[in-house]
Design a protein around this motif. Sequence first.
Motif, PDB file in Angstrom:
ATOM      1  N   ILE A  24       1.022   9.663  28.138  1.00 62.99           N
ATOM      2  CA  ILE A  24       0.314  10.822  28.686  1.00 62.99           C
ATOM      3  C   ILE A  24      -0.533  11.477  27.602  1.00 62.99           C
ATOM      4  N   LEU A  59      -1.426  16.486  36.558  1.00 62.88           N
ATOM      5  CA  LEU A  59      -0.836  15.192  36.220  1.00 62.88           C
ATOM      6  C   LEU A  59      -0.389  14.479  37.494  1.00 62.88           C
ATOM      7  N   LEU A  74       4.307   8.714  38.132  1.00 66.92           N
ATOM      8  CA  LEU A  74       4.547   8.484  36.707  1.00 66.92           C
ATOM      9  C   LEU A  74       5.707   7.508  36.512  1.00 66.92           C
TER      10      LEU A  74
END
Length: 223
Positions: free
Chosen positions: A12, A27, A33
């Motif tokens: 990240i 995000l 993720l």
Amino acid sequence: MTGLATGVVRGITEQIVGGELRPGDRLPTEARLSQDHGVSRTVVREAMSQLRASGLVESVRGRGSFVLARPAGHGRGPAPRTAEEARELWELRLALEVAIVGWAARRRTAVDLDRLRRAADRFAEAVRPADALEADRAFHRSLAAASGNSRFVVALDELGPAMVMMPPERLRSATAEQDRQRHAVVVAEHGEIVAAVAEQDADLAAATVRRHLVRSRQRLDQR
């Protein structure tokens, strides 16, 4: 922190450094993720905790996590990690920019003034938070350039992305209208600074910058 979480943090962070993720950007979700990095959600949560502790990310309940600033270690000043560091950075910036604008008012040329006005216009026209941050930094750098002292420009460049951070309250905006109102306030403050520099009134210019930075500090404190 586990090795897997460290890998997520590194990934990240590289996206932020590379500009794929900019201040104000949301995000990916925890699930995304987890899938992208091939780790469990527990690992992702551990990584996000570290990113928040580093001052790079802000999580907003019900909305997700957002980028606040670029990391340290890339030739620019680090994002403050604590309230004390944020206060120190603000005090440094206040002292520096009050001096900068005083000299800018005394020494600015027609070219400097045009550059400053164009920078103010770019900020006024910015829609995305990340674009507004970039334009805000450019505006203050234009002030430094107008001072006629290249050392002031270098000093602001050393502060880097940490000089102007994403106010966390922007991430918590209840409505787009509230965000537009906050943006309009800063546009007006920039206009006051430009007007004082245009008049070559050093005392007024210093007062307008001081007022702008005090209000900026208050906005950042609205956590």
